[in-house]
Enzyme design. Sequence first.
Site, PDB file in Angstrom:
ATOM      1  N   ASP A 164      -2.003  12.885   0.600  1.00 51.91           N
ATOM      2  CA  ASP A 164      -1.142  12.993  -0.595  1.00 51.91           C
ATOM      3  C   ASP A 164      -1.994  13.228  -1.838  1.00 51.91           C
ATOM      4  O   ASP A 164      -1.700  14.079  -2.665  1.00 51.91           O
ATOM      5  CB  ASP A 164      -0.318  11.715  -0.792  1.00 51.91           C
TER       6      ASP A 164
ATOM      7  N   VAL B 276       0.830  -1.202   0.000  1.00 53.83           N
ATOM      8  CA  VAL B 276       0.000   0.000   0.000  1.00 53.83           C
ATOM      9  C   VAL B 276       0.863   1.250   0.000  1.00 53.83           C
ATOM     10  O   VAL B 276       0.584   2.240  -0.677  1.00 53.83           O
ATOM     11  CB  VAL B 276      -0.954  -0.002   1.216  1.00 53.83           C
TER      12      VAL B 276
ATOM     13  N   ASP C 257      -1.625  21.381 -43.298  1.00 59.91           N
ATOM     14  CA  ASP C 257      -2.204  21.744 -44.586  1.00 59.91           C
ATOM     15  C   ASP C 257      -2.179  23.269 -44.709  1.00 59.91           C
ATOM     16  O   ASP C 257      -2.114  23.978 -43.704  1.00 59.91           O
ATOM     17  CB  ASP C 257      -3.635  21.216 -44.656  1.00 59.91           C
TER      18      ASP C 257
ATOM     19  N   ASN D 273       5.562   8.305  -1.164  1.00 58.74           N
ATOM     20  CA  ASN D 273       5.636   6.849  -1.056  1.00 58.74           C
ATOM     21  C   ASN D 273       7.024   6.391  -0.610  1.00 58.74           C
ATOM     22  O   ASN D 273       7.148   5.424   0.158  1.00 58.74           O
ATOM     23  CB  ASN D 273       5.294   6.209  -2.406  1.00 58.74           C
TER      24      ASN D 273
END
Length: 831
Positions: free
Chosen positions: A660, A285, A332, A628
Amino acid sequence: MPSDTNEEPQGRGPDSPRTEREPASSHKGLSSKEAATRLRDAGPNLVERERPISPFVLFLGQFKNPFVWLLLAAAIAAAVLREVVDAIAVGAIVIINSLVGFFQEYRAERAVLALRAMTAPRARVLRDGHAIVIPAAEVVPDDVLLLDAGDIVSADARLVEANALLTNEAALTGESAPVEKNTNPAPDGAPLAERRDSVFMGTAVANGTGVAVVTATGMKTEIGKIAHLLATAQVDETPLQKRLTKVSHVLLFLCLGVVVVVAALGLMRGQPIVEVFLSAVSLAVAAVPEGLPAVVTIALALGVQRMVSQHVLVRRLPAVETLGCATVICTDKTGTLTTGVMKVRELWGNDHDALIFAAAACCDAELDEDELHGNGDPTEVAILFCAAERSISRRSIEKSNPRVQVNPFDPDRKRMSILRANGVLYVKGAVESVLPLCNADAGSAQETNQRMAERGLRVLAVATGSGPREENLQLLGLVGIADPPRTEAIAAVAAARAAGIRTVMITGDHPATARAIARELGLLRPGEAPEEVVHARATPADKLEIVRRWKARGEVVAMTGDGVNDAPALKEAHIGVAMGRTGTEVTREASDMILTDDNFASIVSAVREGRGIFDNIRKTIVYLLAGNAGELAVMLGAALFGMPLPLLPLHLLWINLVTDGLPALALVTDPVAPDAMNKPPRKPDEPMLSRPQWVLIGWTGLLQAVVTLGVFAWALNARDIVEARNLAFSTLVFGELLRAFAARSPDRLFWEVGAFTNLRLLGVVAVSLFLQIGLHHIPWTQALFQIGDIPLADCALALGLGLIPVSLLELTKFVRRLRKAVEAPPVPRPE
C-alpha cells in the site's frame, strides 16, 4: 521582543509636537562622553529579530502530526506484546518521516539566513564637533547624522539641513518613487509617507545630502514599531493540518471501536487472552495507515522541489498546500505587480526625440558602459534609458556639449536646469513649476498633464531657453514616468480570477497611482468599488487589519510583500509570501515562502501546484484508507464468522508499508490535473474526506474484503490454514496494487489519465508484485511471515481475483458518467 509600548520615548519621535527647532545636540553633535551615557541608557540601536528556530525545535515540530501519535501508539502496543519486528518497523517509519520533514524545513531556514541583507552596519555622525564613522548600533538619540546619496539611514531622525535630498522609502511605506525631503515641519499626526521633514531607519538616500538629528533608535523607530506588530500577529494552523487532525480523530475512534468489538467477541467465545490481544494488535495495525505521514510529507516535499523551478522557496512544508486553497491574495504593488523600476511610459510633444534629448541633457544620473544599469535618481535613470533606446547618450552630450552652469533640483523650486557650452539652457521639473516660465499657451499642456496624472504617471515638463536665466522658455513637451505593471502579472491576475481567487492590492503609494495600476492590471474593473480591491496609503497597522478582516470573513488569505511595512500582515495571513530579491530581512523571516524572482505570476503558479498537491494527498488518503478498510473488514468478518485469523500482524504491516505504502508514494507524484485552475477554491471548512470519499472508501473496502474472505473460506475447506493464508495474503496484496491505477482519478478512466504519465507507479506496482511472490519462495521470509510456497496456479488465481476490485471501480466511474450524460439537460438546437 518587548510587549509594552507605553514607555518613555527616546528623544522626540516623528509624531511628537514640535516645540522648538534647535536640536539638543546643536550642529556640533554630542560629545563622546554624552553619547556613551545615552548608549548605556537607551541601549544599542538594534531592532530585535525573531529568534531563528533551533534544529531541535524543528525536529520536535514534526511530531505534531496526529497520525504520528497513532503510529507511536501502535508501536508501543506491539512492543508490549513482544511483536518486536512490528514495533521496530513502525518506529522506523516515524523516525524516517520526521527526518524527511526536518531536513526540508532546515534547508529552507538556512536559505533564508543566506538572504539576509537589510541593515545599516555603519553611520556617519558628528561627535565632539568632528565627522566620524561608527557602527550603526552605537547611534543614540540626539546624535547628528550626516547623509549622502547611497547611505542607508541608521535611525529615525529630523532634518535640520536638506540639499536636493531624496530618499527611497518603498521598504517602509510602499511609495515607489523617491520622496523629496525638506526641513519644513510636517503637521502633527501626518501619515508616515507625508513626513517630509524626517528620515527613517532602513530607508536609503537616493540623491542629495542632509543633516538630521536622531529622534528614535532601536525598537522606538518606525521599523521597531513594525517589529512589535510582528509579535502581535497570530499564527494559525494551516487548513491541511486541521483536515488531517479531523481524519486522525475519526480513525482513532473507528480503530478503538473495532478493537473493542473483536476483543469482546473473542473473550465471549472463550479464546485465550494472548490470542485476543494478538487479534487486537492485528486490527490496530490494520486500522492505522502507517504510510500516511510519509505520503503527506513526501507530497509536500515534492511540491517544494517543483516550486523551486518556478522561483518559489518554501520555508514551511504545510504552506505548499495552504496556498492551493487560497481565496484571497493580498499583494503589495511595487516590485510584485509592477517591475519595481521607473520607466518612461508616455511622451507628449511635437518632437519626441528633441524632447527626450533635452530631458537627458538635464540629468545628473548616469548609465553604466553597457547601458544596462543606472546610478542616481530613479526618475532620471528612466529618462536616460528612454534616451538610450533612441541612441541618445548623456555621456556623448557631456563630451560634445559640456555643462557650464548647474541649478540643481530644489524641492521648493521643483525644477533643475543645466546651461551647456552651446548657450542652451535645459530645464526639467514639475509641470506647475516649468509652465509659468514658458512663452507658449499652456492650456493643452495642462489638460495633458491632468490626464497623465489621473493614470498614475509622474509628469515632468521639459523646456529649453537661451542663456543662464530661467525665462522665456520654449516648452518641448511632457514626460510621463511610472513603475509599469509586469506583463506576466496581468495574465496572472486574470488566471487567479478564473480560478476564483480575489486579488487585493495593498500599497503605501498614492491613491491615484494605485487605482491607475489596478485598472491596467485588470484588478479594478468598470463599475467595481475601488475600496474593495485597492487600499492606498496603507500603514503597517492598516495592512494587518485588512488581513484580519478577510480572515474574519472566512477567507483563506495569502499576503505578499517586500517591505518592512508588510511583515506583520505576512505573519498574520494564512500564508505569507516574501520577495527574495527586494524583500527585507524582517519580511523574509516573517514569511512562509519566498519568491526568488519577486514575480506575482510565480504565486499563481504556486497556487496551481498547491491545488495539485491537495488533490494528490486526498486521493492517496482515500487509497490508503480503502486498503485499511478492506483489511479491517477481512479481520472483523473472520472474527464474526468464527474463522481463524486470515492474516497475521506482520502480514498487515507488510501490506500497509510495502504493497500500500509504495504505490501511495508514487500516487502523490501524479502531475497536476489540466483543469486544476478552472475550478473555484475549496471551501476553507471543506473536510479532507467528505461523504463521497467515505462512500468510496467503504465500497472499495467491502469489495476487497468479500474477495479475500471468499478465497480464504474456500481454501480453508479445501486445504490447510497455511495455504488458505497464502491465498488470502496474495489476493489482498494483488488487489491493493492493481487498485492503485483506479485511484489516480475519481472520475477519469485509467487510459484517459494516461498509463505512462506516472512511470513511478508502473515501476512500483511491478516491483511490489515480484516482492510479494518472492516472499513465498525465500526460506527466511517464509519463516518470518509464517507462509509457504505459492504454486503458479494459485498465483494466477490470486492475480485474477485481485483484478475484480479495480475492474468494478473503473466500471462504476463509467456508469456514473453515463448516468450524468442521460440526466444532463438537452442542448437547445440553433434555429
